[in-house]
Design an enzyme around this catalytic site. Sequence first.
Site, PDB file in Angstrom:
ATOM      1  CG  ASN A 233     -41.349 -71.326  50.496  1.00 45.54           C
ATOM      2  OD1 ASN A 233     -41.799 -72.027  51.472  1.00 45.54           O
ATOM      3  ND2 ASN A 233     -41.327 -71.243  49.407  1.00 45.54           N
TER       4      ASN A 233
ATOM      5  CG  HIS B 131     -44.348 -71.309  40.265  1.00 53.50           C
ATOM      6  ND1 HIS B 131     -44.746 -70.523  41.452  1.00 53.50           N
ATOM      7  CD2 HIS B 131     -43.435 -72.055  40.513  1.00 53.50           C
ATOM      8  CE1 HIS B 131     -43.663 -70.787  41.983  1.00 53.50           C
ATOM      9  NE2 HIS B 131     -42.799 -71.294  41.609  1.00 53.50           N
TER      10      HIS B 131
ATOM     11  CG  ASP C 105     -37.322 -77.638  46.172  1.00 55.34           C
ATOM     12  OD1 ASP C 105     -37.922 -77.315  47.154  1.00 55.34           O
ATOM     13  OD2 ASP C 105     -36.541 -77.260  45.206  1.00 55.34           O
TER      14      ASP C 105
ATOM     15  CG  ASN D  51     -34.152 -70.188  42.401  1.00 55.92           C
ATOM     16  OD1 ASN D  51     -34.071 -70.480  40.891  1.00 55.92           O
ATOM     17  ND2 ASN D  51     -35.016 -69.347  42.594  1.00 55.92           N
TER      18      ASN D  51
ATOM     19  CG  HIS E 120     -42.005 -75.766  47.752  1.00 57.08           C
ATOM     20  ND1 HIS E 120     -41.738 -74.976  48.734  1.00 57.08           N
ATOM     21  CD2 HIS E 120     -41.352 -76.342  47.561  1.00 57.08           C
ATOM     22  CE1 HIS E 120     -40.212 -74.387  49.397  1.00 57.08           C
ATOM     23  NE2 HIS E 120     -40.270 -75.553  48.472  1.00 57.08           N
ATOM     24  CG  PHE E 121     -48.498 -80.149  49.047  1.00 58.16           C
ATOM     25  CD1 PHE E 121     -47.439 -79.937  47.467  1.00 58.16           C
ATOM     26  CD2 PHE E 121     -48.870 -81.100  49.454  1.00 58.16           C
ATOM     27  CE1 PHE E 121     -46.865 -81.327  47.546  1.00 58.16           C
ATOM     28  CE2 PHE E 121     -48.574 -82.335  49.853  1.00 58.16           C
ATOM     29  CZ  PHE E 121     -47.496 -82.927  48.222  1.00 58.16           C
ATOM     30  NE  ARG E 122     -45.803 -73.036  44.902  1.00 62.09           N
ATOM     31  CZ  ARG E 122     -45.232 -72.834  44.868  1.00 62.09           C
ATOM     32  NH1 ARG E 122     -44.211 -72.246  46.372  1.00 62.09           N
ATOM     33  NH2 ARG E 122     -43.825 -73.183  44.184  1.00 62.09           N
TER      34      ARG E 122
ATOM     35  N   GLY F 254     -39.089 -73.445  40.112  1.00 58.34           N
ATOM     36  CA  GLY F 254     -40.184 -74.478  40.682  1.00 58.34           C
ATOM     37  C   GLY F 254     -41.173 -75.004  39.698  1.00 58.34           C
TER      38      GLY F 254
END
Length: 448
Positions: free
Chosen positions: A97, A317, A313, A286, A65-67, A332
């Site tokens: 996401n 944050h 994963d 999660n 997840h590189f946001r 995360g």
Amino acid sequence: MQYKQTLIKNAKIVNEGTIFHGDILIEGEYIKEISESISAKSADVHIFDAEGNYLLPGVIDDQVHFREPGLTQKANIETESKAAIAGGITSFIEMPNTNPQTTTIEKLNEKFEIASKTSSANYSFMFGGTNDNLEEILKVDPKQVAALKLFLGSSTGNMLVDNPEVLEKIFSSTKLLIAVHCEDEGTIKNNLAKYMEEFGDDIPLKHHPDIRSEEACYISSSKAIELAKKTGARLHVFHLSTAKETSLFTNKIPLKDKKITAEVCVHHLWFTDEDYDAKGTFIKWNPAVKSQKDKDGLWKALLDDRIDVIATDHAPHTLEEKNNVYTKAPSGGPLVQHALPAMLEMHHRGKISLEKLVEKMCHNPAILFQVEKRGYIKEGYFADLVLVDLSNPWTVKKDNILYKCGWSPFEGTTFKSRITHTFVNGSLAYKNFKFYDVKAAKQLTFNR
């Protein structure tokens, strides 16, 4: 750093279950020749001495997840792809996401456009499934997109697919590989309500695996597998976290023939619930990090080939976000820079051979997603290569953490092994904490 030809001499090459001393000739983006000894044919060849260190295929991380877009206060494709190549990850598959979510072809193409300009590692994206976007799913080109991602747990708010009829229709309609996050929403809600009644928002972190429990994972995973068997869908279950779930998978057939596959993440192989007191929300993921028994079960299934892939994963944050009470702290953490060093540490501890590590982090993601010409050290393949010094210790500190969020759950850990050089498509992109602005990364393509 791009040369017309690069000759890597004196390497211990780890590939397809063997380790052998040899040389590799790179021409342009590709591996031209692999042999015990190769001589430079012209003065134009850049000769590079590996000094007897281990040369691995570039790692393919199938879940990050590189946001970007929309959550770039946490990370972006430029910062995290740099951290990835510093960690020996030369290709990544990023999740949908973001904000806006990658649930239309238009938003998917916007992410490809960003990555084409800023990524240091090869890239692809998963397309997100929702309760109402089947029409868009059916437009996806399987040669360009790694997979369809479905969230069958409460991890990501309104990307939760919780309509059984829609779920079955998606499974029946798409030829894409379906990758799933499996945690049962109802079970988690009930567990959370019980602990909030006792503690309010400030639930002790040690109860995270009681809330996001073994039961929640198993109910969801077993349902997804049952649906895949019923519809004939190609299913990949992300980030197993329990020993119980491993019984749902087989090692009786070769990976290329499996219709149902599984992944484990580095944090579930490294941490246990004993670490919550020291690490707190820094290891809140999660699905949750669970017991030593679960960790042992995951290792067993990984080594006997019921689990096919190791991934990260990677999901950063900000420190401000993480420094909240339980219900407000997001799940995360960042991992791409430290995943391969952590698994090499497990090799030093006798948990996994180098050959098996390369199989699970390089070869198998390439097989599973049918990635074209990557994941192996082979003539004619892209020269995505990682040089590793197994005896060059370093300690993870604030000043050498490359993630935009600036922290790591491994902070203070000393790793015995160091990624010294990373080649992306034949170009030297990284060397000992120095990056070369070569923009060699390419969009992944899939042999489908």
